[in-house]
Design a protein around this motif. Structure first.
Motif, mmCIF file in Angstrom:
data_model
loop_
_atom_site.group_PDB
_atom_site.id
_atom_site.type_symbol
_atom_site.label_atom_id
_atom_site.label_comp_id
_atom_site.label_asym_id
_atom_site.label_seq_id
_atom_site.Cartn_x
_atom_site.Cartn_y
_atom_site.Cartn_z
ATOM 1 N N GLN A 204 6.987 -12.573 -3.768
ATOM 2 C CA GLN A 204 6.187 -12.636 -2.541
ATOM 3 C C GLN A 204 6.916 -13.409 -1.450
ATOM 4 O OE1 GLN A 204 2.618 -14.245 -4.241
ATOM 5 N NE2 GLN A 204 2.066 -12.293 -5.191
ATOM 6 N N ARG A 207 9.517 -11.010 -0.003
ATOM 7 C CA ARG A 207 8.919 -10.034 0.911
ATOM 8 C C ARG A 207 8.515 -10.679 2.229
ATOM 9 N NH1 ARG A 207 4.760 -7.538 3.233
ATOM 10 N NH2 ARG A 207 4.876 -5.260 3.314
ATOM 11 N N SER A 261 4.517 -5.644 -3.336
ATOM 12 C CA SER A 261 4.666 -4.794 -2.140
ATOM 13 C C SER A 261 6.101 -4.722 -1.645
ATOM 14 C CB SER A 261 3.736 -5.268 -1.017
ATOM 15 O OG SER A 261 2.388 -5.188 -1.416
ATOM 16 N N ASP A 263 9.322 -2.275 -1.834
ATOM 17 C CA ASP A 263 9.595 -0.870 -2.132
ATOM 18 C C ASP A 263 10.948 -0.756 -2.820
ATOM 19 O OD1 ASP A 263 7.223 -0.241 -0.778
ATOM 20 O OD2 ASP A 263 8.273 -0.120 1.146
ATOM 21 N N LYS A 314 11.312 -3.617 2.672
ATOM 22 C CA LYS A 314 9.964 -3.984 3.072
ATOM 23 C C LYS A 314 9.515 -3.005 4.146
ATOM 24 C CE LYS A 314 7.846 -7.806 5.679
ATOM 25 N NZ LYS A 314 8.016 -9.233 5.998
ATOM 26 N N ASP A 318 4.098 -7.567 8.044
ATOM 27 C CA ASP A 318 2.943 -8.308 7.592
ATOM 28 C C ASP A 318 1.931 -8.453 8.715
ATOM 29 O OD1 ASP A 318 3.887 -8.679 5.033
ATOM 30 O OD2 ASP A 318 4.964 -10.509 5.559
#
Length: 319
Positions: A204, A207, A261, A263, A314, A318
């Motif tokens: 996390q 990302r 999340s 890819d 990514k 966000d």
């Protein structure tokens, strides 16, 4: 700074005023997440909560309690000095130098293709997340204009600074990572995640700090594969010499990356050897042997390689 004791005595030890080293553009407070850290003689100060983060030389110590953090690392160094203080061998002198060269060539190929697709010669900003002694930054630095490295171990950061003085370094906790969202074009995280209990937290973090469309390169041992589990069963004492807490296969780590999340665009198995830790290091120092195992492994044991690399990007920014 090579001393293993009394880290707090080295805080703000430089005689010259602290410039901040240009890191303020991406850094934020690990406590309150405020950006715009202010450069002072002693280090960096958060404009939000007022916390002061000291420095050792030009390296800011970006954890909420610098003295406690450095004392914890010092205890780990005393308990397991071979693991926490020993020099990390550069590619040229490592027993696995031919394997390390294959890893380097693979990663540099991935980066070159990524930059070519974007029509760039270099990325604007590149991070080695968990840079250790800086052995990988020596060749990664060719691919970014602004090169950053972070680690939790002040001893290793001191070595990295000496190896690559043109890069910018900071000490940080990867789970309370003091970097603002969407900061890096390329994030390289090599053989780090298997050491951290909260591996989803690591992913996390990657990302969050990666720019949309940026390139994440994650390397980790393939120690969940039965071939290397067999090696551990044959020499269980090896587990006590490392601090690995995860033993991945490609399927396991890919699922965690997708859950975070990221890819995943490519998975690469690299490096094969005998399922015997001592023998592996003795015989793979010879190129013919390393190449022979690689050829055999790719054909007959394609998922039992010693190393995994997962390439990810990514997507949407966000919120």
């Amino acid at each position: 700074m090579e001393s293993h004791s009394g880290w707090s005595e080295n805080f703000a030890s430089s005689d010259k005023p602290y410039s901040g080293n240009g890191l303020e553009a991406v850094l934020c407070c690990p406590a309150c997440r405020a950006g715009g850290l202010e450069s002072l003689a002693e280090g960096l100060r958060c404009p939000g909560c007022g916390m002061l983060f000291p420095r050792i030389g030009e390296t800011p110590i970006l954890v909420p309690d610098a003295e406690h953090h450095c004392a914890s690392v010092e205890r780990m160094q005393k308990e397991n000095p071979a693991w926490y203080t020993a020099e990390q061998d550069p590619e040229e002198t490592s027993p696995w130098r031919h394997h390390l060269k294959k890893r380097r060539l693979y990663v540099t190929g991935v980066i070159r293709r990524h930059l070519e697709r974007l029509g760039l010669e270099r990325a604007e900003r590149l991070l080695d997340l968990g840079c250790g002694d800086g052995t990988n930054l020596r060749w990664l630095s060719a691919f970014g204009r602004d090169i950053h490295g972070s680690d939790y171990n002040p001893l290793r950061l001191a070595r990295a600074e000496r190896r690559l003085p043109s890069a910018k370094f900071f000490l940080a906790d990867i789970l309370r990572y003091p970097v603002q969202p969407d900061s890096y074009d390329i994030v390289f995280c090599n053989h780090v995640i298997e050491h951290v209990p909260d591996d989803l937290g690591v992913l996390q973090t990657i990302r969050r700090i990666l720019k949309p469309g940026g390139l994440a390169i994650l390397g980790t041992p393939n120690e969940g594969a039965w071939w290397w589990q067999w090696a551990y069963r044959r020499a269980p004492e090896t587990l006590r010499q490392t601090d690995h807490v995860h033993f991945y296969t490609a399927r396991i780590i890919e699922a965690k990356m997708l859950k975070s999340s990221l890819d995943v665009t490519e998975i690469k198995h690299l490096g094969w050897g005998p399922p015997d830790w001592a023998l592996d290091g003795r015989i793979r120092r010879y190129k013919l042997v390393d190449d022979g195992f690689a050829l055999f492994g790719r054909v007959f044991l394609p998922h039992q390689a010693s190393s995994l690399y997962l390439i990810a990007t990514k997507g949407k920014p966000d919120a």
